[in-house]
Scaffold this active site. Structure first.
Site, short mmCIF file in Angstrom:
data_model
loop_
_atom_site.label_atom_id
_atom_site.label_comp_id
_atom_site.label_asym_id
_atom_site.label_seq_id
_atom_site.Cartn_x
_atom_site.Cartn_y
_atom_site.Cartn_z
CG ASP A 88 -2.07 1.01 1.08
OD1 ASP A 88 -2.43 1.37 -0.07
OD2 ASP A 88 -2.61 1.44 2.12
CG LEU A 89 5.03 3.21 -1.89
CD1 LEU A 89 5.64 3.50 -0.53
CD2 LEU A 89 6.11 2.83 -2.89
#
Length: 253
Positions: A88-89
């Site tokens: 979930d960058l």
């Protein structure tokens, strides 16, 4: 896991709040300069405000943050006992300390590949999907592909493009068949200065070396955000290219 660009956890606790409700918390190292999203997209600062009211990132700071994030991902992918996927960058998960060094946080979706492979071997009923955040999540995840390091590479590519264009991948202009990747790719190389963050142009006069610098950076973002995972760069190559660009920038500046 220990790396200078990963958000350091100091402690965990279980207690009761002022309302008498139980809660559990992770205590992290304080990041004095907040998250990257707030630096890229400031809310409540009008155009009429003086320049000092705008907390703008200098070009060299954007390069350093890009290298910091890439280094953290490369460590997760290659430097740990098991390969780790963040999953979930995005800018709000990149925290900045008092020296503007970037630290990746929020490992709520992180997956360890060895565990995933073990679970998959036990049967198809095990869910290993990473959902991520719209705009940053790799397209193959929507087709139930197994999470991979190249999914993080895609997210990094979109983050890099956002850092240097100041446009979110969820911008209203991106609809139908136009997305962040295509928008930047179509501008390279002749129209690159038309799409870069205006604050970069305020900091530097438009010159040949600045144009070449922006082209090189955005090409990395485009290469990382290719639709097919096999066409994307590895993080080691990304770090090497970003360091070359930084050295060129420092010598030219």
């Amino acid at each position: 896991m220990r790396h200078r660009n990963l958000l350091k956890i100091l402690s965990i606790c279980s207690s009761v709040d002022f309302n008498g409700d139980e809660f559990k918390a992770s205590v992290y190292e304080f990041m004095a300069n907040g998250n990257l999203d707030k630096w890229l997209h400031q809310v409540g600062v009008g155009d009429h405000e003086p320049p000092e009211k705008h907390k703008n990132l200098k070009l060299i700071q954007r390069l350093d943050i890009s290298i910091d994030v890439a280094s953290a991902l490369e460590y997760l992918h290659c430097g740990c006992e098991s390969t780790i996927i963040h999953g979930d960058l995005k800018p709000s998960n990149v925290l900045l300390d008092d020296e503007m060094t970037a630290h990746i946080g929020d490992f709520g979706l992180a997956k360890i590949i060895s565990t995933i492979l073990s679970n998959m071997a036990q049967g198809p009923s095990n869910s290993v999907a990473i959902r991520g955040t719209i705009g940053y999540v790799a397209p193959e995840y929507g087709m139930d592909d197994m999470p991979s390091t190249l999914g993080d590479v895609y997210s990094f590519g979109i983050l890099l493009l956002e850092m240097f264009t100041s446009k979110k991948p969820t911008n209203d202009m991106f609809k139908d068949h136009l997305n962040m990747h295509i928008f930047v790719k179509n501008a390279l190389p002749e129209r690159v200065m038309e799409i870069v963050d205006p604050y970069i142009l305020l900091e530097h006069k438009t010159t040949r070396w600045l144009n070449d610098c922006m082209v090189s950076i955005l090409r990395i973002g485009v290469a990382c955000s290719m639709e097919s995972p096999r066409d994307r760069l590895e993080m080691g190559s990304v770090i090497s290219e970003l360091h070359k660009i930084k050295n060129t920038y420092m010598n030219a500046g």
